[in-house]
Design a protein around this motif. Structure first.
Motif, PDB file in Angstrom:
ATOM      1  N   LEU B 297       0.808  -1.216   0.000  1.00  0.00           N
ATOM      2  CA  LEU B 297       0.000   0.000   0.000  1.00  0.00           C
ATOM      3  C   LEU B 297       0.843   1.270   0.000  1.00  0.00           C
ATOM      4  N   ARG B 298       2.186   1.083  -0.090  1.00  0.00           N
ATOM      5  CA  ARG B 298       3.053   2.274  -0.072  1.00  0.00           C
ATOM      6  C   ARG B 298       2.696   3.218  -1.213  1.00  0.00           C
ATOM      7  N   ILE B 299       2.696   4.496  -0.901  1.00  0.00           N
ATOM      8  CA  ILE B 299       2.538   5.531  -1.927  1.00  0.00           C
ATOM      9  C   ILE B 299       3.944   5.984  -2.295  1.00  0.00           C
ATOM     10  N   THR B 300       4.254   5.952  -3.579  1.00  0.00           N
ATOM     11  CA  THR B 300       5.635   6.284  -3.946  1.00  0.00           C
ATOM     12  C   THR B 300       5.728   7.467  -4.909  1.00  0.00           C
ATOM     13  N   ARG B 301       4.611   7.944  -5.408  1.00  0.00           N
ATOM     14  CA  ARG B 301       4.677   9.079  -6.341  1.00  0.00           C
ATOM     15  C   ARG B 301       3.759  10.201  -5.852  1.00  0.00           C
ATOM     16  N   PRO B 302       4.189  11.452  -6.051  1.00  0.00           N
ATOM     17  CA  PRO B 302       3.274  12.567  -5.752  1.00  0.00           C
ATOM     18  C   PRO B 302       2.108  12.546  -6.721  1.00  0.00           C
ATOM     19  N   ALA B 316       8.026  18.661  -8.371  1.00  0.00           N
ATOM     20  CA  ALA B 316       7.980  20.108  -8.548  1.00  0.00           C
ATOM     21  C   ALA B 316       6.559  20.550  -8.882  1.00  0.00           C
ATOM     22  N   GLU B 317       5.937  19.788  -9.758  1.00  0.00           N
ATOM     23  CA  GLU B 317       4.590  20.141 -10.184  1.00  0.00           C
ATOM     24  C   GLU B 317       3.598  20.018  -9.019  1.00  0.00           C
ATOM     25  N   ALA B 318       3.755  18.935  -8.266  1.00  0.00           N
ATOM     26  CA  ALA B 318       2.854  18.716  -7.141  1.00  0.00           C
ATOM     27  C   ALA B 318       3.025  19.827  -6.110  1.00  0.00           C
ATOM     28  N   LEU B 319       4.275  20.151  -5.810  1.00  0.00           N
ATOM     29  CA  LEU B 319       4.533  21.174  -4.803  1.00  0.00           C
ATOM     30  C   LEU B 319       3.960  22.520  -5.257  1.00  0.00           C
ATOM     31  N   ASP B 320       4.157  22.801  -6.503  1.00  0.00           N
ATOM     32  CA  ASP B 320       3.680  24.048  -7.051  1.00  0.00           C
ATOM     33  C   ASP B 320       2.147  24.123  -6.958  1.00  0.00           C
ATOM     34  N   GLY B 324       0.232  26.700  -4.431  1.00  0.00           N
ATOM     35  CA  GLY B 324      -0.674  27.686  -4.996  1.00  0.00           C
ATOM     36  C   GLY B 324      -2.037  27.641  -4.312  1.00  0.00           C
ATOM     37  N   ARG B 325      -2.559  26.438  -4.137  1.00  0.00           N
ATOM     38  CA  ARG B 325      -3.887  26.338  -3.518  1.00  0.00           C
ATOM     39  C   ARG B 325      -3.866  26.758  -2.053  1.00  0.00           C
ATOM     40  N   LEU B 326      -2.826  26.314  -1.323  1.00  0.00           N
ATOM     41  CA  LEU B 326      -2.790  26.609   0.109  1.00  0.00           C
ATOM     42  C   LEU B 326      -2.712  28.109   0.374  1.00  0.00           C
ATOM     43  N   LYS B 327      -1.997  28.797  -0.516  1.00  0.00           N
ATOM     44  CA  LYS B 327      -1.847  30.241  -0.328  1.00  0.00           C
ATOM     45  C   LYS B 327      -3.190  30.962  -0.341  1.00  0.00           C
ATOM     46  N   SER B 328      -4.151  30.329  -1.017  1.00  0.00           N
ATOM     47  CA  SER B 328      -5.433  31.003  -1.182  1.00  0.00           C
ATOM     48  C   SER B 328      -6.277  30.995   0.098  1.00  0.00           C
ATOM     49  N   SER B 667       9.334  21.466   4.244  1.00  0.00           N
ATOM     50  CA  SER B 667      10.371  22.470   3.978  1.00  0.00           C
ATOM     51  C   SER B 667      10.263  22.950   2.540  1.00  0.00           C
ATOM     52  N   LEU B 668      10.112  21.990   1.629  1.00  0.00           N
ATOM     53  CA  LEU B 668      10.014  22.342   0.219  1.00  0.00           C
ATOM     54  C   LEU B 668       8.782  23.209  -0.046  1.00  0.00           C
ATOM     55  N   LEU B 669       7.680  22.836   0.620  1.00  0.00           N
ATOM     56  CA  LEU B 669       6.440  23.603   0.442  1.00  0.00           C
ATOM     57  C   LEU B 669       6.613  25.036   0.938  1.00  0.00           C
ATOM     58  N   SER B 670       7.282  25.139   2.073  1.00  0.00           N
ATOM     59  CA  SER B 670       7.457  26.468   2.654  1.00  0.00           C
ATOM     60  C   SER B 670       8.279  27.348   1.720  1.00  0.00           C
ATOM     61  N   GLN B 671       9.299  26.733   1.127  1.00  0.00           N
ATOM     62  CA  GLN B 671      10.112  27.504   0.189  1.00  0.00           C
ATOM     63  C   GLN B 671       9.275  27.910  -1.023  1.00  0.00           C
ATOM     64  N   MET B 672       8.448  26.958  -1.466  1.00  0.00           N
ATOM     65  CA  MET B 672       7.598  27.218  -2.609  1.00  0.00           C
ATOM     66  C   MET B 672       6.613  28.346  -2.296  1.00  0.00           C
ATOM     67  N   MET B 673       6.148  28.369  -1.028  1.00  0.00           N
ATOM     68  CA  MET B 673       5.159  29.365  -0.651  1.00  0.00           C
ATOM     69  C   MET B 673       5.808  30.646  -0.144  1.00  0.00           C
TER      70      MET B 673
END
Lengths: 636, 844
Positions: B297-302, B316-320, B324-328, B667-673
């Motif tokens: 049941l492991r999830i291995t892809r965003p 990169a696409e997933a984070l972006d 974008g949505r969270l910022k709203s 961390s990556l999300l925070s940088q993205m945001m």
């Protein structure tokens, strides 16, 4: 009834004795387990009914007592006060006993015991040779006591020793007296009882226990059973005195569940003793308190080993544990515990009331007092005998036991149960005591004595006993669990004629490993039957191994049954009795056994009339010869 | 103390056995049945020795050293006995390979592998190569067995989960039996039958599960041969390497030795020197860890959901997309859930992410840190917690133990192991709880309360301390007179009634044990959703501990609950689970960021859901974005166990391609945001920041923790402890006609993150059914329900489906369930409290 104290015990005794000083005829019927099997209880009821029917309740009393010991001759009825000894009494004899003995003081001749040696009829119990040569200081009261009536025990000076102890003896005095008497444990090992008590007394603890080991498990031994059944208060009195000496306040009687009568009688006796203030708080008004519980064992042989017995009481599997620490230091629930055998406890009140000096006169220098043996096997007088230590095997077996059944030759006697050894004929004159038996490679054990005649194969006997111990091994330690199994397997092979030249060496080596490597007494003594039979009857082993021959004609695989053509009268009896139709032949013609079909059950030998005696057993070369000539049975 | 061993003087510490002394001195005496921490047994008889002045031979394992003792262990007589005993053992054990002259070359070339059958040799034995019997045969140098083999032909027992029992290989050393009895207090197995038929088994030889086995696996670890073998390892090659990690599942903090092969964990055994567990573990750590990293049941892809379906995308696409949505969303419009089975560093990063990036106060742990949290709440002004709370060692050393509200052998097995150590030394045991458990037969007194009756009981006990003359000393802090007055004014009878306990005498027995001199430890656990009623219970227990001079061990339910509780104190207060659910249902929470299992994935009002998860669950299909997160062995970090022991757990596995650690994702999300300061490079850096932010972590560094047995957290300040005035009116849970039964929810960490063990391994479902709701047979009868019937459980605000199970151990009018995080679809609910009124009807 109010609780007794030291002085009121005496007055109670006097009261009881006074009450009994009447001209009453007392019919005592042995209520031991042996006589139970003969139907003594029904007999007793019939006697009682007869008393009522004849309206003799004022003159005649019927009592069921403990075991008289002479089980061969049960049911036993003794008419008191004349002590007339009637044996093998049946319900149909009752009328006559009343008509002649009770009403006219005459004897019923045919119920008297006939001495096989002299042919004389013997009237009084004490003059029966079986009893005459015994010294029944422990067992003797059994025949006079109704075990369910505490008054009977008190009437015979019961609990007087306890009163004496509580009145004026310190625990140290008691121990000194037991030590002076030289009493050694009757459970088998013969450890000095006084010393054991002293060691236990020496340990300080908030709680100590005493235990009566009544887990009698040796095949053929039943003296502890008969004591508990027949005279339970003597054991209880001994335990109370012992508890006082070592400072225990709680006790257990560990008795096999397979002894229902013993369980019933001892439980009743404890209840009676409690009720009268002989047990419980402030025994006989003293500061000493003790209670005793009955614990019913589930019947594992190994539970007789003291550490596994205690494990069993604690609710665990009856596994022995390594000693030390000994129970005197860490016993039941880790508390100092003194454990003695039934017979040992029963000796205690006797020693204290008659004195160590008196006791010391009985027996040998190192083994004092008497010992009860259960005399079983191929012997005329099966039963329980109590003899002074030092009596010879010959006296016990031939004078008391009446010799070997059917006029056969004595071959060996197995003493000490499955852990003991077989003692041969040339040692019949050695005295019976702890040390002599040990030297002979056997042991006193609890006192089982199995007599074997010339028809006994010693290899088979060794196999039988080993099979027993092997099955009863608790399984904890390797030498006992697996080693004994291997011993049995080798012995079984030998009895099948598949022995190998090196088997004797392997047996000796393995037996010594089991003896020195096993954890508890069961394993340490289990190879004794093999070792002693190899020591005294090695030729039989060699015959089995080298000649595939069983000299005693026992081992089925090594013998053949053969109908002697010159003796057979052609009566068809054996043909009719053969369960597998292996015998053929016409009336008045010689019968023939088909050796291929024969399963060696021996039915033909049993039915062939003694005066004909046509069926023989052969082993070794003769067996081979018979087999060569063997003819197949013709199908009708 | 010196003794002479084979002519050499050796140092033998007092209290040791001769065998232990010989081992310490490097002298080999063969033995198969000895385990030093168990009572001496003396069954195998291989360690027989001679001692001058003693008759015969004695086993070294059962003989204590005495000064000046002269011991011989290698005399010809002993060697003869030893060889013969070993031969006897081998008659019952396959031995063809053991005594084969070609065994060395066979190991290498398999030259003789076909010469022996499965039942006669070692080649097909799962324990080949790690068998103590092989070692002993080698050491003794046995090369033949003179006696014929005896194959016992016992059916192999395969019906239980996790391990097989092949008693044909058993040498009856009793190590499993004694471990089960002495170390785990279970007594599930024993020797059965006699003589050469003696064997190890359960009562009437029923399967282990039926005999009450908890599958802790301690017996498997104790077995010297292949008789008890882990089924999963039977067909595995030997491991490439072994590493030690900290088990993240429950709160005990067991150090486990995991065997690794080909990038997988193939097995896990408790580390013998584990600081908290000392060679013991529970079923979850022992048999389930291997199921986690390699789960199907492991999830291995965003993944993101642009339109209808979730689609795999690059990171990169997933984070972006997510950034974008969270910022709203505005402040406090996002709800964040974090798992308490993550490392301290992950949890710290997530908490910081919630505060600084998502800018929300609605941050919720997926599993409450009930008991430790509540005690920490009480501490502070009322005293320093570290002088009240104790470690597991104090449990083992206690003279009196009180277990409140926990079935230790199931939920906190290592705590139970320590309780047993104390019981071995004759400690007294009081068990207080709502249902029966295997602890009851070890207890001096069992206090059976009704659900919700705990607080009344603890208050009653605290009052008993005062009425029984516990000194009213000023040392219990200012204001203690008021507390004394409170307890003295209590109405005992009324309290007894509301506790549900039948007899006052059993409370008095417990009180007498508590009043006894000596060290007392109170172990306490709350239900799934700690409520005000449990807060009240905590106050009474606090006072009870102070009044008796006892120590407390609040038990935490999951691997890092305690760590989360510490971190929480440096952040804004968290909402309760029910407030959080309500906020989500009523639209105050518009987006969910789930980094931990949570039952309510999406309400009608939820606009956007992000899942940061390791495993697919029924719920993950509904997410708008999924980030694949690493699991425990793939992340370096620390865990704080129930004792407050901060322990290091290394990264021993490469995460699957595309999977990132939790702290790295946020961390990556925070940088993205472009929000917050998330320049973390590694776990070490996070711990550094955490150690500055969280006072109890002060001074902790990964470097220092790596090679230590862990360090205990220290609470700031050393305020003297004082009594706390309980609320005036005791709280009760009213039932009414619509909801007549009281359901108690207990957490027992039967999963890791979103992975339910009952799903991961069918065997675990046999052991603990997450769908079961236990009922008293009387209630079941009046509801016309039988064992195994499907039921519907309704409560004010929700309902769920379950399976009825009957047990006399549950009081009439009550029901129990183990709350599995709401991860099964039909069980998807958030309990409003640990105990709440329900209605049970037949379901479909």
């Amino acid at each position: 009834m109010s609780k007794l104290n030291v002085s009121s015990l005496d007055s109670l005794r006097n009261k009881i004795l006074k009450k009994r000083k009447k001209d009453k005829t007392i019919v005592t019927i042995c209520g031991g387990t042996g006589c139970h099997a003969y139907g003594c209880m029904e007999l007793a009821e019939a006697f009682k009914a007869e008393v009522r029917a004849r309206k003799l309740t004022n003159r005649v009393e019927v009592r069921t007592t403990g075991c008289h010991g002479f089980c061969e001759r049960g049911p036993i009825v003794v008419i008191q006060p004349q002590e007339i000894f009637y044996q093998r009494v049946k319900g149909s004899d009752i009328d006559e006993i009343f008509d002649l003995t009770i009403l006219q003081n005459k004897l019923v001749d045919r119920l008297l015991y006939v001495d096989s040696a002299s042919g004389e009829k013997i009237v009084e119990e004490k003059n029966v040779p079986f009893y005459k040569l015994q010294k029944r200081i422990i067992f003797g009261n059994n025949g006079f006591i109704d075990p369910t009536d505490i008054e009977d025990y008190i009437a015979l000076d019961g609990y007087r020793a306890l009163a004496k102890v509580l009145e004026g003896m310190t625990p140290e005095d008691v121990i000194a007296e037991i030590e002076k008497a030289g009493l050694r444990g009757r459970g088998g090992a013969g450890f000095p009882t006084g010393e054991k008590w002293e060691i236990c007394r020496g340990y300080k603890a908030d709680q100590k226990y005493i235990i009566c080991n009544a887990d009698e498990g040796d095949p053929g031994a039943y003296m502890d059973r008969s004591l508990l059944e027949g005279n339970p208060h003597s054991v209880i009195e001994g335990m109370i005195i012992g508890a006082y000496a070592i400072g225990a306040t709680e006790g257990y009687i560990y008795v096999r569940m397979e002894y229902p009568l013993a369980v019933k009688n001892i439980a009743q006796a404890l209840e009676d003793a409690r009720r009268m203030g002989l047990l419980g708080d402030s025994i006989l008004g003293s500061k000493f308190s003790l209670d005793i519980h009955v614990f019913k064992g589930a019947g594992a042989f190994v539970s007789g080993e003291e550490t596994s017995l205690m494990a069993s009481i604690e609710g665990r599997r009856a596994f022995p544990r390594q000693k030390p620490p000994f129970p005197a230091e860490q016993g039941l629930w880790g508390k100092p515990t003194n454990i003695n055998n039934v017979e040992t406890w029963a000796n205690v009140p006797v020693i204290l009331s008659k004195g160590a000096a008196w006791f010391g006169k009985i027996g040998t220098r190192k083994s004092k007092g008497t010992k009860i043996f259960s005399l079983v096997g191929k012997i005329n007088n099966t039963g329980l005998v109590e003899v002074p230590m030092g009596m010879t095997l010959r006296e016990i077996i031939f004078d008391i036991g009446g010799g070997i059944k059917d006029g056969k030759k004595f071959k060996a006697v197995q003493t000490g149960g499955p852990s003991g050894g077989c003692i041969p004929a040339d040692m019949l004159d050695s005295p019976i005591d702890f040390d002599t038996l040990n030297k002979a490679g056997s042991m006193m054990g609890s006192g089982g004595m199995i007599v074997m005649d010339e028809d006994t194969c010693m290899v088979d006997v060794a196999r039988y006993f080993l099979h027993f111990t092997q099955e009863e091994s608790c399984g904890k330690c390797v030498p006992c669990r697996i080693g004994n199994r291997q011993l049995v397997d080798i012995l079984t092979r030998i009895t099948k004629g598949e022995g190998k030249a090196e088997d004797l060496k392997t047996l000796r080596s393995l037996a010594s490993t089991i003896k020195s490597g096993s954890l508890c007494g069961l394993g340490q003594t289990a190879p004794n039957p093999v070792l002693t039979t190899m020591r005294y009857f090695e030729d039989e082993y060699i015959a089995h191994i080298e000649k595939q021959s069983c000299p005693a004609l026992v081992c089925k695989d090594l013998i053949v049954y053969f109908i002697e053509p010159d003796k057979c009268v052609g009566c068809l009896l054996c043909i009719k009795s053969c369960p597998v139709d292996a015998i053929s032949g016409e009336r008045r013609e010689v019968h023939v056994i088909d050796q291929e079909l024969c399963i060696k059950c021996g039915a033909c030998l049993d039915v062939c009339p003694a005066k004909v005696g046509a069926v023989s057993k052969y082993t070794g070369k003769k067996k081979t010869a018979v087999l060569k000539k063997s003819v197949k049975r013709e199908k009708p | 103390m010196k003794i002479s061993l084979n002519g050499k003087q050796i140092d033998a510490g007092a209290g040791r056995t001769v065998l232990e002394a010989a081992r310490a001195a490097g002298v080999y005496i063969p033995s198969l049945c000895d385990i030093p921490r168990l009572e001496p047994f003396g069954g195998c008889r291989l360690c027989l020795i001679e001692i001058s002045g003693r008759r015969g031979y004695v086993p070294a394992c059962c003989t204590s050293v005495e000064a000046g003792m002269t011991v011989l262990s290698e005399t010809p007589a002993l060697q003869k006995i030893r060889r013969e005993i070993l031969e006897l053992i081998l008659t019952e054990h396959p031995n063809a390979c053991l005594i084969c002259t070609e065994k060395e070359s066979c190991d290498e070339h398999k030259s003789t592998i076909r010469k022996v059958g499965e039942t006669t040799g070692c080649v097909l034995c799962p324990n080949n190569g790690r068998c103590e019997l092989q070692d002993v045969v080698e050491a003794v140098g046995l090369d033949r067995v003179r006696f014929p083999a005896v194959y016992r032909n016992i059916d192999i027992k395969k019906t239980d989960p996790f391990f097989d029992r092949d008693y044909n290989l058993c040498i009856l050393c009793g190590r499993c039996v004694r471990t089960c009895q002495e170390e785990r207090g279970a007594g599930t197995i024993s020797f059965i039958r006699r003589g050469s038929e003696a064997v190890v088994g359960t009562v009437l030889d029923v399967p282990l599960l039926e005999a009450g086995c908890q599958m802790c696996g301690a017996c498997v670890d104790a077995c010297p041969t292949g008789a008890l073998t882990e089924r999963a390892l039977k067909y595995e090659q030997p491991a490439e390497r072994t590493d030690s990690i900290i088990c993240p599942v429950c709160g005990m903090g067991c150090r486990m030795d995991v065997s690794l092969l080909g990038g997988r964990i193939i097995g896990s055994r408790p580390a013998p020197d584990g600081p908290a567990n000392g060679g013991q573990a529970g079923v979850r750590g022992r048999f389930l860890l291997r199921e986690i990293p390699g789960s199907d049941l492991r999830i291995t892809r965003p993944m993101i959901r642009r339109k209808k379906d979730l689609e795999e995308v690059e990171w990169a696409e997933a984070l972006d997309f997510v950034a974008g949505r969270l910022k709203s969303f505005k402040k406090d419009e996002i709800g964040l859930v974090y798992s308490t089975q993550l490392t301290t560093e992950d949890i710290f990063a997530l908490k910081k992410f919630g505060r600084d990036v998502l800018k929300t106060k609605r941050v919720l742990p997926s599993s409450a840190s009930g008991a430790p949290d509540m005690m920490m709440d009480l501490a502070g002004t009322n005293g320093s917690i570290s002088s009240l709370i104790c470690d597991l060692n104090a449990v083992a050393e206690a003279d009196t133990l009180v277990v409140c509200g926990s079935d230790l052998p199931r939920a906190h097995p290592i705590a139970w192991v320590n309780v047993l150590k104390a019981l071995k030394k004759d400690a007294g045991l009081v068990v207080a709880g709502t249902a029966d458990s295997s602890m009851d037969r070890h207890a001096d007194v069992t206090l059976r309360v009704k659900p919700g009756g705990e607080s009344a009981l603890y208050g009653l006990l605290a009052g008993k301390m005062i009425t029984n003359g516990r000194e009213k000393s000023g040392a219990l802090g200012p204001g203690s007179e008021k507390v004394f007055a409170f307890y003295e004014s209590q109405k005992e009878k009324a309290l007894l009634d509301s506790s549900g306990i039948e007899k006052m005498s059993s409370v008095e027995t417990a009180a007498a044990l508590l009043l006894k001199k000596g060290k007392t430890v109170i172990l306490w656990d709350t239900g799934t959703v700690p409520d005000d009623r449990e807060k009240e219970a905590a106050v009474h227990l606090w006072n009870l501990a102070l009044l008796t001079g006892a120590r407390l061990l609040p038990l935490s339910s999951t691997g890092n609950s305690r760590g989360a509780a510490e971190i929480r104190r440096s952040f804004a207060a968290e909402p309760t689970a029910s407030a959080f659910t309500q906020d989500a249902a009523e639209g105050r929470i518009k987006a969910l960021y789930l980094a931990g299992p949570f039952p309510v994935l999406k309400t009608k009002k939820t606009e956007f859901t992000v899942l940061q998860a390791s495993f697919w669950s029924e719920a993950s299909a509904k997410a708008d974005a999924v980030f694949p997160a690493a699991v425990f062995a793939e992340t370096e970090g620390t865990f704080v166990n129930t004792e407050g022991r901060l322990q290091y757990s290394p990264r021993v596995l490469e995460p699957p391609d595309g999977v990132k650690e939790d702290w790295r994702i946020v961390s990556l999300l925070s940088q993205m945001m472009n929000r917050g300061d998330f320049s973390f490079k590694n776990a070490s850096g996070i711990l550094k920041e955490a150690s500055e932010a969280v006072p109890s972590f002060a001074g902790a560094t990964l470097g220092r923790l790596k090679d230590s047995t862990g360090r205990f957290l220290k609470s700031a300040g050393d305020n003297p402890l004082k009594l706390i005035l309980p609320p005036e009116k005791p709280m009760t849970i009213p039932t009414n006609k619509s909801y007549p039964l009281l359901l108690e929810c207990r957490d027992s960490a039967d999963g890791y993150r979103e992975l339910l063990f009952a799903v991961a391994h069918p065997g675990f479902a046999l052991l603990r059914d997450p769908e079961a709701v236990w009922l008293n047979p009387k209630d079941a009868k009046s509801l016309k329900l039988g064992d195994g019937d499907p039921i519907k459980v309704s409560f004010l605000g929700g309902s769920f489906g379950a399976v009825a199970r009957l047990s006399d151990g549950v009081p009439v009018g009550a029901a129990r369930t183990i709350y599995a995080g709401g991860l099964l679809p039909e069980l998807s609910f958030v309990p409003p409290a640990s105990v709440f009124p329900v209605k049970i009807t037949r379901g479909q």
